[in-house]
Design a protein around this motif. Structure first.
Motif, PDB file in Angstrom:
ATOM      1  N   VAL A  97      22.852  10.316 -29.410  1.00 28.22           N
ATOM      2  CA  VAL A  97      22.808  10.612 -27.973  1.00 28.22           C
ATOM      3  C   VAL A  97      22.280  12.022 -27.731  1.00 28.22           C
ATOM      4  CG1 VAL A  97      24.220  10.917 -25.906  1.00 28.22           C
ATOM      5  CG2 VAL A  97      24.656   8.979 -27.427  1.00 28.22           C
ATOM      6  N   LEU A  98      22.798  12.998 -28.472  1.00 28.93           N
ATOM      7  CA  LEU A  98      22.365  14.386 -28.279  1.00 28.93           C
ATOM      8  C   LEU A  98      20.899  14.566 -28.668  1.00 28.93           C
ATOM      9  CD1 LEU A  98      25.478  16.346 -29.643  1.00 28.93           C
ATOM     10  CD2 LEU A  98      24.876  15.831 -27.270  1.00 28.93           C
ATOM     11  N   PHE A  99      20.463  13.864 -29.697  1.00 31.19           N
ATOM     12  CA  PHE A  99      19.056  13.955 -30.091  1.00 31.19           C
ATOM     13  C   PHE A  99      18.154  13.356 -29.018  1.00 31.19           C
ATOM     14  CE2 PHE A  99      15.377  12.249 -32.524  1.00 31.19           C
ATOM     15  CZ  PHE A  99      14.873  13.465 -32.983  1.00 31.19           C
ATOM     16  N   THR A 100      18.582  12.259 -28.428  1.00 35.16           N
ATOM     17  CA  THR A 100      17.800  11.646 -27.358  1.00 35.16           C
ATOM     18  C   THR A 100      17.696  12.566 -26.152  1.00 35.16           C
ATOM     19  OG1 THR A 100      18.534   9.449 -28.087  1.00 35.16           O
ATOM     20  CG2 THR A 100      17.613   9.628 -25.867  1.00 35.16           C
ATOM     21  N   LEU A 101      18.798  13.211 -25.803  1.00 37.75           N
ATOM     22  CA  LEU A 101      18.814  14.099 -24.648  1.00 37.75           C
ATOM     23  C   LEU A 101      18.118  15.427 -24.922  1.00 37.75           C
ATOM     24  CD1 LEU A 101      22.474  13.538 -23.395  1.00 37.75           C
ATOM     25  CD2 LEU A 101      20.370  12.524 -22.493  1.00 37.75           C
ATOM     26  N   GLY A 102      17.933  15.778 -26.182  1.00 36.55           N
ATOM     27  CA  GLY A 102      17.287  17.038 -26.512  1.00 36.55           C
ATOM     28  C   GLY A 102      18.179  18.239 -26.315  1.00 36.55           C
ATOM     29  N   TRP A 103      19.427  18.149 -26.766  1.00 38.29           N
ATOM     30  CA  TRP A 103      20.375  19.257 -26.670  1.00 38.29           C
ATOM     31  C   TRP A 103      20.396  19.996 -28.004  1.00 38.29           C
ATOM     32  CZ3 TRP A 103      25.062  20.502 -29.138  1.00 38.29           C
ATOM     33  CH2 TRP A 103      25.810  21.513 -28.519  1.00 38.29           C
ATOM     34  N   ARG A 104      20.062  21.289 -27.973  1.00 42.60           N
ATOM     35  CA  ARG A 104      19.978  22.087 -29.201  1.00 42.60           C
ATOM     36  C   ARG A 104      19.162  21.329 -30.255  1.00 42.60           C
ATOM     37  NH1 ARG A 104      21.320  26.933 -27.158  1.00 42.60           N
ATOM     38  NH2 ARG A 104      23.271  26.842 -25.993  1.00 42.60           N
ATOM     39  N   THR A 105      17.945  21.009 -29.880  1.00 40.24           N
ATOM     40  CA  THR A 105      17.166  20.036 -30.653  1.00 40.24           C
ATOM     41  C   THR A 105      16.900  20.487 -32.074  1.00 40.24           C
ATOM     42  OG1 THR A 105      16.076  19.562 -28.544  1.00 40.24           O
ATOM     43  CG2 THR A 105      15.157  18.537 -30.506  1.00 40.24           C
ATOM     44  N   ARG A 106      16.704  21.764 -32.301  1.00 40.56           N
ATOM     45  CA  ARG A 106      16.412  22.244 -33.644  1.00 40.56           C
ATOM     46  C   ARG A 106      17.519  21.868 -34.622  1.00 40.56           C
ATOM     47  NH1 ARG A 106      11.346  23.088 -35.185  1.00 40.56           N
ATOM     48  NH2 ARG A 106      10.201  24.249 -33.596  1.00 40.56           N
ATOM     49  N   ALA A 107      18.758  22.122 -34.239  1.00 37.59           N
ATOM     50  CA  ALA A 107      19.889  21.817 -35.119  1.00 37.59           C
ATOM     51  C   ALA A 107      20.205  20.328 -35.125  1.00 37.59           C
ATOM     52  CB  ALA A 107      21.118  22.626 -34.689  1.00 37.59           C
ATOM     53  N   VAL A 108      20.164  19.704 -33.950  1.00 35.44           N
ATOM     54  CA  VAL A 108      20.538  18.292 -33.861  1.00 35.44           C
ATOM     55  C   VAL A 108      19.514  17.408 -34.568  1.00 35.44           C
ATOM     56  CG1 VAL A 108      20.931  16.394 -32.239  1.00 35.44           C
ATOM     57  CG2 VAL A 108      21.863  18.649 -31.753  1.00 35.44           C
ATOM     58  N   SER A 109      18.236  17.811 -34.601  1.00 36.50           N
ATOM     59  CA  SER A 109      17.237  17.014 -35.311  1.00 36.50           C
ATOM     60  C   SER A 109      17.548  16.940 -36.803  1.00 36.50           C
ATOM     61  CB  SER A 109      15.847  17.592 -35.083  1.00 36.50           C
ATOM     62  OG  SER A 109      15.743  18.905 -35.601  1.00 36.50           O
ATOM     63  N   VAL A 110      18.063  18.024 -37.356  1.00 42.11           N
ATOM     64  CA  VAL A 110      18.464  18.015 -38.772  1.00 42.11           C
ATOM     65  C   VAL A 110      19.653  17.069 -38.974  1.00 42.11           C
ATOM     66  CG1 VAL A 110      19.279  19.431 -40.689  1.00 42.11           C
ATOM     67  CG2 VAL A 110      17.599  20.354 -39.082  1.00 42.11           C
ATOM     68  N   LEU A 111      20.621  17.122 -38.067  1.00 41.91           N
ATOM     69  CA  LEU A 111      21.763  16.215 -38.150  1.00 41.91           C
ATOM     70  C   LEU A 111      21.336  14.764 -38.006  1.00 41.91           C
ATOM     71  CD1 LEU A 111      24.424  18.159 -36.032  1.00 41.91           C
ATOM     72  CD2 LEU A 111      24.232  18.019 -38.520  1.00 41.91           C
ATOM     73  N   PHE A 112      20.395  14.502 -37.094  1.00 44.25           N
ATOM     74  CA  PHE A 112      19.921  13.133 -36.901  1.00 44.25           C
ATOM     75  C   PHE A 112      19.233  12.615 -38.158  1.00 44.25           C
ATOM     76  CE2 PHE A 112      16.637  10.113 -35.430  1.00 44.25           C
ATOM     77  CZ  PHE A 112      17.458   9.171 -34.837  1.00 44.25           C
ATOM     78  N   ALA A 113      18.414  13.444 -38.795  1.00 40.79           N
ATOM     79  CA  ALA A 113      17.766  13.032 -40.038  1.00 40.79           C
ATOM     80  C   ALA A 113      18.804  12.763 -41.129  1.00 40.79           C
ATOM     81  CB  ALA A 113      16.776  14.109 -40.490  1.00 40.79           C
ATOM     82  N   ILE A 134      11.902   4.631 -39.358  1.00 40.69           N
ATOM     83  CA  ILE A 134      12.746   5.543 -38.575  1.00 40.69           C
ATOM     84  C   ILE A 134      13.185   6.717 -39.430  1.00 40.69           C
ATOM     85  CG2 ILE A 134      14.919   5.760 -37.323  1.00 40.69           C
ATOM     86  CD1 ILE A 134      14.650   2.883 -36.472  1.00 40.69           C
ATOM     87  N   LEU A 135      13.508   6.454 -40.702  1.00 42.09           N
ATOM     88  CA  LEU A 135      13.901   7.532 -41.607  1.00 42.09           C
ATOM     89  C   LEU A 135      12.761   8.525 -41.800  1.00 42.09           C
ATOM     90  CD1 LEU A 135      15.753   8.890 -43.660  1.00 42.09           C
ATOM     91  CD2 LEU A 135      14.976   7.226 -45.364  1.00 42.09           C
ATOM     92  N   LEU A 136      11.566   8.029 -42.041  1.00 42.99           N
ATOM     93  CA  LEU A 136      10.420   8.918 -42.217  1.00 42.99           C
ATOM     94  C   LEU A 136      10.167   9.756 -40.964  1.00 42.99           C
ATOM     95  CD1 LEU A 136       7.947   6.527 -44.089  1.00 42.99           C
ATOM     96  CD2 LEU A 136       9.176   8.474 -45.048  1.00 42.99           C
ATOM     97  N   MET A 137      10.206   9.091 -39.804  1.00 42.87           N
ATOM     98  CA  MET A 137       9.938   9.809 -38.566  1.00 42.87           C
ATOM     99  C   MET A 137      11.032  10.823 -38.252  1.00 42.87           C
ATOM    100  SD  MET A 137       7.052   8.919 -37.549  1.00 42.87           S
ATOM    101  CE  MET A 137       5.821   7.652 -37.794  1.00 42.87           C
ATOM    102  N   ALA A 138      12.278  10.494 -38.588  1.00 41.30           N
ATOM    103  CA  ALA A 138      13.367  11.440 -38.352  1.00 41.30           C
ATOM    104  C   ALA A 138      13.182  12.704 -39.188  1.00 41.30           C
ATOM    105  CB  ALA A 138      14.706  10.784 -38.676  1.00 41.30           C
ATOM    106  N   VAL A 139      12.709  12.547 -40.408  1.00 43.13           N
ATOM    107  CA  VAL A 139      12.448  13.711 -41.254  1.00 43.13           C
ATOM    108  C   VAL A 139      11.265  14.511 -40.722  1.00 43.13           C
ATOM    109  CG1 VAL A 139      11.786  14.446 -43.572  1.00 43.13           C
ATOM    110  CG2 VAL A 139      13.447  12.614 -43.285  1.00 43.13           C
ATOM    111  N   TYR A 140      10.209  13.834 -40.307  1.00 41.68           N
ATOM    112  CA  TYR A 140       9.034  14.540 -39.790  1.00 41.68           C
ATOM    113  C   TYR A 140       9.345  15.272 -38.489  1.00 41.68           C
ATOM    114  CZ  TYR A 140       6.484  11.530 -43.088  1.00 41.68           C
ATOM    115  OH  TYR A 140       6.047  10.895 -44.208  1.00 41.68           O
ATOM    116  N   LEU A 141      10.184  14.679 -37.640  1.00 46.61           N
ATOM    117  CA  LEU A 141      10.478  15.302 -36.347  1.00 46.61           C
ATOM    118  C   LEU A 141      11.275  16.591 -36.488  1.00 46.61           C
ATOM    119  CD1 LEU A 141      11.294  12.191 -34.127  1.00 46.61           C
ATOM    120  CD2 LEU A 141       9.339  13.720 -33.922  1.00 46.61           C
TER     121      LEU A 141
END
Length: 359
Positions: A97-113, A134-141
Motif C-alpha cells: 500500500v505504501l509503495f503504491t501511494l509513494g510514501w517515503r518511496t526511496r526506503a519503501v521501494s527497498v522494502l517492497f523488493a 514482478i520480482l525483476l521490476m521491483a528490484v529495478y524500481l
C-alpha cells in the motif's frame, strides 16, 4: 570523424546525467506493480498458510535446503511461528500500500523488493510466471526515482515549495561551497541511477518479447498455426471450457492470431523508436487480456501490461492528467451549467439549484 564521435558521446553523457527521463512512466510502474502485488496478496489471503505459511507442503526446512543450492533468502523462513508469519503477511500488505501511494518511496521501494523476493523464494514452485517479472521490476524500481510523480512524496514537495519552506543550511558549508557540490553530486547520482534503471527495464521487456517470439518461431506448432488450438484445449489453462471451445471453433481466426502473436513479439524491439509502437502496444494489450481470460493467468498478464506502460512517453501521461483535471465532477456537472443551455440560475436557497426554462 573523431570530433563527431566525441560530440555523440558527450550528448549521450549529458542526456544520462542532466535530466531524468520517463518520470511519469516510472510512477505508473510503481503504482501498477504495487496495486498488482497488493491484489495478489489479498486474493491469496485465504490460502496464505498453504502457500507460504507453516502449513505449506513446501516446508521451511525444504525451502532452506533449496536455498543452500540457489542462494536465495526469505524472511519467512526465519521462524516457524504462525504469529511471526501473520506479522510478515500484514507487513507485506502495508508495504504494498505504501509503495503504491509513494510514501517515503526511496526506503519503501527497498522494502517492497525485499517482500516480493521473500514471498517468491518461499514458494518458488507455486508460481505462474507473473511474479518472476514482478520480482525483476521491483528490484529495478529501487534504482529509479519512481516517487517524483503521482505520489505522496511529490505532494509533500509541492507543499513545501508553495509554503516557501527550505531545508536548513549549515553556514560554514554554504560559505565554502561544499554543500552545493554535495547536492549537485547527489542530484547527478540520482539522475544516472534513474535513467539506467529505466533503460534496464526497457531492455528487460525487449529481451522478454524477443526471446519469446524467437522461441515460438522454432516450434512447428507455431509455424503451422495450430499452437493456439492446443493451448485452448489444455485443461490446466482452461478456466472456462465453454469459452475456450467457442474460440477454438474459429479456426481461421486463431490461426491469424497465432501468427500475429509471433510477429508482434519478434518485431517489438524494432518499433520502439517510431509511431508504429502505439498500434503494436495496443495489439499487445489485447493479447495479454486474451491470455488473462482464456488461460486464467491474470497475474502474468497484468505484469506484462504494466511493463508495456514504460514505453509510453511522459507527454502521454501528462495529457491523461490534464484530461482528468478537465473532467467535471458529478456535482459540477449538475450546478455548473451555462444559461445558454436553457438554464436559469437562482440564488442559493433550499431546493433545486437550477430551474429549467419553460420558454
Amino acid at each position: 570523424m573523431s570530433r563527431r564521435l566525441f560530440h555523440r558521446v558527450g550528448a549521450l553523457a549529458a542526456a544520462l546525467t542532466e535530466r531524468p527521463v520517463s518520470l511519469y512512466a516510472a510512477a505508473v510502474l510503481r503504482i501498477g506493480y504495487g496495486l498488482l502485488y497488493l491484489a495478489f496478496l489479498l486474493r491469496e489471503f485465504p490460502h496464505r498458510d498453504e502457500i507460504w505459511g507453516p502449513g505449506s507442503a513446501w516446508t521451511p526446512e525444504l525451502a532452506k535446503e533449496l536455498f543452500d543450492q540457489t542462494e536465495w533468502v526469505s524472511v519467512l523462513t526465519l521462524s516457524d511461528s504462525r504469529a511471526y508469519f501473520e506479522v510478515c503477511y500484514a507487513a507485506a500488505v502495508v508495504t504494498s500500500v505504501l509503495f503504491t501511494l509513494g510514501w517515503r518511496t526511496r526506503a519503501v521501494s527497498v522494502l517492497f523488493a525485499a517482500v516480493v523476493a521473500s514471498f517468491h523464494a518461499r514458494a518458488i514452485f507455486m508460481t505462474d510466471g507473473g511474479d518472476n517479472l514482478i520480482l525483476l521490476m521491483a528490484v529495478y524500481l529501487v534504482l529509479t526515482a519512481c516517487g517524483r510523480r503521482w505520489s505522496l512524496d511529490a505532494r509533500r514537495t509541492r507543499r513545501r515549495v508553495s509554503e516557501g519552506r527550505a531545508p536548513k543550511r549549515s553556514t560554514g558549508l554554504a560559505k565554502s561551497g561544499l554543500l552545493s557540490q554535495l547536492r549537485y553530486a547527489r542530484t547527478t547520482l540520482v539522475t544516472v541511477l534513474h535513467n539506467c534503471g529505466m533503460f534496464v527495464i526497457a531492455a528487460q521487456v525487449c529481451i522478454l518479447y524477443g526471446s519469446a517470439g524467437l522461441y515460438k518461431v522454432q516450434g512447428s506448432s507455431w509455424g503451422s498455426g495450430a499452437a493456439l488450438h492446443y493451448v485452448l484445449n489444455l485443461d490446466l489453462f482452461r478456466p472456462w471450457p465453454a469459452l475456450s471451445l467457442m474460440a477454438d471453433g474459429h479456426t481461421t481466426l486463431i490461426t491469424v492470431v497465432g501468427y500475429l502473436t509471433v510477429l508482434l513479439q519478434v518485431a517489438f524491439p524494432f518499433v520502439l523508436f517510431g509511431r508504429l509502437k502505439y498500434p503494436v502496444l495496443t495489439l499487445l494489450l489485447g493479447m495479454h487480456l486474451g491470455i488473462a481470460v482464456f488461460m486464467g493467468l491474470p497475474l502474468f498478464s497484468g505484469a506484462m501490461i504494466i511493463a508495456d506502460a514504460a514505453f509510453l512517453p511522459d507527454r502521454f501521461y501528462q495529457f491523461l492528467g490534464q484530461l482528468w483535471r478537465r473532467t467535471p465532477q458529478p456535482m459540477e456537472a449538475v450546478v455548473a451549467r451555462s444559461p445558454r443551455e436553457g438554464t436559469v440560475t437562482v440564488p442559493s436557497q433550499p431546493g433545486p439549484v437550477a430551474v429549467p426554462s419553460t420558454r
